[in-house]
Design an enzyme around this catalytic site. Structure first.
Site, PDB file in Angstrom:
ATOM      1  N   ASP A 192       0.855  -1.180   0.000  1.00  0.00           N
ATOM      2  CA  ASP A 192       0.000   0.000   0.000  1.00  0.00           C
ATOM      3  C   ASP A 192       0.893   1.232   0.000  1.00  0.00           C
ATOM      4  O   ASP A 192       2.116   1.118  -0.038  1.00  0.00           O
ATOM      5  CB  ASP A 192      -0.927  -0.002   1.231  1.00  0.00           C
ATOM      6  CG  ASP A 192      -0.172   0.200   2.539  1.00  0.00           C
ATOM      7  OD1 ASP A 192       1.071   0.302   2.522  1.00  0.00           O
ATOM      8  OD2 ASP A 192      -0.828   0.265   3.583  1.00  0.00           O
ATOM      9  N   ASP A 194       1.474   4.802   2.208  1.00  0.00           N
ATOM     10  CA  ASP A 194       1.119   5.445   3.479  1.00  0.00           C
ATOM     11  C   ASP A 194       1.572   6.901   3.484  1.00  0.00           C
ATOM     12  O   ASP A 194       2.723   7.196   3.136  1.00  0.00           O
ATOM     13  CB  ASP A 194       1.827   4.716   4.639  1.00  0.00           C
ATOM     14  CG  ASP A 194       1.586   3.218   4.621  1.00  0.00           C
ATOM     15  OD1 ASP A 194       0.473   2.803   4.944  1.00  0.00           O
ATOM     16  OD2 ASP A 194       2.520   2.459   4.265  1.00  0.00           O
ATOM     17  N   ASP A 315      -3.255   4.722   2.669  1.00  0.00           N
ATOM     18  CA  ASP A 315      -3.603   5.152   4.027  1.00  0.00           C
ATOM     19  C   ASP A 315      -3.215   6.609   4.204  1.00  0.00           C
ATOM     20  O   ASP A 315      -2.066   6.986   3.936  1.00  0.00           O
ATOM     21  CB  ASP A 315      -2.815   4.339   5.074  1.00  0.00           C
ATOM     22  CG  ASP A 315      -3.484   3.034   5.428  1.00  0.00           C
ATOM     23  OD1 ASP A 315      -4.584   2.766   4.907  1.00  0.00           O
ATOM     24  OD2 ASP A 315      -2.903   2.279   6.227  1.00  0.00           O
TER      25      ASP A 315
HETATM   26  P1  DGT Z   1       4.103  -2.619   2.957  1.00  0.00           P
HETATM   27  O1  DGT Z   1       2.999  -1.612   2.919  1.00  0.00           O
HETATM   28  O2  DGT Z   1       3.602  -4.011   3.105  1.00  0.00           O
HETATM   29  O3  DGT Z   1       5.022  -2.487   1.822  1.00  0.00           O
HETATM   30  O4  DGT Z   1       4.975  -2.371   4.263  1.00  0.00           O
HETATM   31  P2  DGT Z   1       4.859  -1.224   5.320  1.00  0.00           P
HETATM   32  O5  DGT Z   1       6.037  -1.304   6.208  1.00  0.00           O
HETATM   33  O6  DGT Z   1       4.561   0.070   4.658  1.00  0.00           O
HETATM   34  O7  DGT Z   1       3.648  -1.690   6.222  1.00  0.00           O
HETATM   35  P3  DGT Z   1       2.233  -1.019   6.473  1.00  0.00           P
HETATM   36  O8  DGT Z   1       1.774  -0.233   5.318  1.00  0.00           O
HETATM   37  O9  DGT Z   1       1.321  -2.097   6.970  1.00  0.00           O
HETATM   38  O10 DGT Z   1       2.448  -0.044   7.680  1.00  0.00           O
HETATM   39  C1  DGT Z   1       3.393   0.995   7.641  1.00  0.00           C
HETATM   40  C2  DGT Z   1       3.921   1.217   8.996  1.00  0.00           C
HETATM   41  O11 DGT Z   1       2.968   1.932   9.744  1.00  0.00           O
HETATM   42  C3  DGT Z   1       4.156  -0.076   9.726  1.00  0.00           C
HETATM   43  O12 DGT Z   1       5.489  -0.418   9.652  1.00  0.00           O
HETATM   44  C4  DGT Z   1       3.692   0.173  11.109  1.00  0.00           C
HETATM   45  C5  DGT Z   1       2.808   1.353  11.003  1.00  0.00           C
HETATM   46  N1  DGT Z   1       1.384   1.077  11.163  1.00  0.00           N
HETATM   47  C6  DGT Z   1       0.533   0.410  10.375  1.00  0.00           C
HETATM   48  N2  DGT Z   1      -0.690   0.414  10.873  1.00  0.00           N
HETATM   49  C7  DGT Z   1      -0.623   1.109  12.010  1.00  0.00           C
HETATM   50  C8  DGT Z   1      -1.555   1.492  13.011  1.00  0.00           C
HETATM   51  O13 DGT Z   1      -2.735   1.196  12.967  1.00  0.00           O
HETATM   52  N3  DGT Z   1      -1.046   2.239  14.023  1.00  0.00           N
HETATM   53  C9  DGT Z   1       0.260   2.596  14.106  1.00  0.00           C
HETATM   54  N4  DGT Z   1       0.700   3.310  15.121  1.00  0.00           N
HETATM   55  N5  DGT Z   1       1.138   2.260  13.209  1.00  0.00           N
HETATM   56  C10 DGT Z   1       0.704   1.535  12.189  1.00  0.00           C
HETATM   57 MG    MG Z   2       2.769   0.398   3.602  1.00  0.00          MG
END
Ligand code: DGT
Ligand code: MG
Length: 391
Positions: A192, A194, A315
């Site tokens: 996704d 962010d 997001d």
């Molecule tokens: P991806 O999107 O799978 O390539 O990998 P990321 O690391 O972007 O993971 P993602 O999009 O699920 O979440 C981005 C970061 O934001 C994750 O490392 C932790 C944080 N995060 C996600 N959801 C929440 C939430 O509901 N609350 C808080 N505080 N942090 C969150």
């Molecule tokens: Mg992400």
């Protein structure tokens, strides 16, 4: 030379095969709602990833942290047989395949998937014919299943960033948009995109999300959105930190409709004048805390593979400037890195770190920070740049 190259390649393959095997076991544990096991396997995979050279023998692993009995058994199997039998049979199992497919639907978590599997639902076809009433998120997830299960590229993330920046600048001049998540860590692909939005003047960000979302909706950029309101107050007399890593910022979970010819999306933006009084007031009837799914942009009976756009999960999070540094740190990830940082804060420094604040339990006060660097300094840690937070 050729032979040496080949054997180096083989070693590298074994090396990543054990990481992959451990990651798959972590994934399976998470999909099965066993978060503790998931974290244990994630940690083991991160340790394997951090090793300076390929592992050829189990003796190299002696004394390393986070490698439990189960993880070591998996690594031994990979070293000796080229693959882990446990992982190979898990990958072929009906349960794992069904969990993967069903949790691949946006809005479906481990518990719901497990319930459906117990009812004999293993495929999307069976889900569609099951008679289950799906909520708005799940309906959108099912409708855009293929797109949402395809990785998002850095170029696509940047195209969306451009759109979000233009819209934010238009509804609140001076507001700042930061790309967070995996792309801020330098990843080239993600599941996704962010974003964190703030304004340098405290309080100016109030009401921003509904204006941004209503703009995006009016321009046909949103296939789905659900906005939740901010429910966090930093108070002086209690730490008031959220119990889990879930934060309480105003947040919009959305599915963007991204034109395939982005970044030439000016065409799409140009379809309507951006700067109208109605949108400046933000009074175009946005419903918050409620799902909405745009009907205008659906393609009834349209050929999915020829459509000139794709669906992308986005997001949006809005933070007041006073919490911005904590929010950027919390939203940059990775999830494992965040977990380890919070553990360090709690166990080594007697502090509580969240995406909103850092509380010193001994001094009984919040520690202010206006940058990530200052937060690391409060925690007595050397600054770790985002690109090194990919654990
Ligand atoms: P991806 O999107 O799978 O390539 O990998 P990321 O690391 O972007 O993971 P993602 O999009 O699920 O979440 C981005 C970061 O934001 C994750 O490392 C932790 C944080 N995060 C996600 N959801 C929440 C939430 O509901 N609350 C808080 N505080 N942090 C969150
Ligand atoms: Mg992400």
């Amino acid at each position: 030379m050729g032979g040496k190259k080949e054997s180096v390649q083989q070693l590298d393959d074994t090396y990543s095969a054990s990481q992959d095997a451990l990651s798959l076991l972590a994934e399976n544990a998470e999909l099965s709602d066993q978060d503790g096991r998931g974290v244990a396997f994630r940690r083991a995979a991160a340790v394997m990833k951090s090793l300076p050279e390929p592992v050829t023998s189990m003796t190299q692993l002696r004394g390393l942290p986070c490698l439990g009995e189960h993880s070591l058994r998996v690594i031994r199997d990979v070293l000796e047989n080229g693959a882990s039998r446990e992982v190979e049979s898990m990958k072929q199992s009906k349960q794992y395949k069904a969990l993967k497919v069903l949790t691949g639907v946006f809005g479906v978590g481990a518990k719901t998937a497990a319930r459906w599997i117990r009812e004999g639902i293993h495929t999307l076809h069976q889900l569609r014919n099951s008679g289950h009433t799906l909520n708005r998120a799940q309906q959108a997830g099912l409708e855009h299943y293929d797109d949402l299960n395809q990785q998002v590229s850095k170029a696509e993330a940047e195209a969306i960033q451009q759109i979000v920046e233009e819209v934010v600048a238009s509804v609140l001049p001076g507001a700042k948009v930061t790309l967070t998540g995996g792309f801020r860590r330098g990843k080239l692909m993600g599941h996704d995109v962010d974003f964190l939005i703030t304004h340098p003047e405290e309080g100016k960000e109030v009401g921003l999300m509904s204006k941004v979302v209503s703009w995006l909706e009016s321009q046909g950029f949103l296939l789905y959105q659900k906005t939740t309101r901010n429910s966090y107050l930093v108070s002086d007399d209690s730490p008031a930190l959220p119990p889990s890593n879930m934060d309480r910022f105003e947040r919009c979970l959305s599915i963007f409709k991204l034109a395939q010819d982005q970044p030439h999306r000016a065409k799409q933006l140009g379809a309507l004048p951006l700067d109208t009084a109605e949108h400046r007031r933000g009074d175009s009837g946005l419903q918050t805390d409620q799902d909405s799914c745009s009907q205008r942009i659906q393609t009834p009976g349209g050929q999915e593979d020829t459509k000139p756009w794709r669906a992308v999960r986005v997001d949006l999070v809005v933070s007041p400037i006073s919490q911005f540094a904590f929010a950027v740190l919390g939203w940059t990830g990775s999830k494992l890195f965040e977990r380890e940082l919070r553990r360090w804060a709690g166990q080594e420094k007697a502090m509580s770190l969240s995406s909103h604040a850092l509380y010193d339990n001994k001094k009984r006060k919040y520690l202010q920070a206006s940058s990530e660097e200052e937060i690391f300094a409060h925690l007595d840690l050397e600054f770790i740049p985002p690109s090194e937070r990919n654990a």
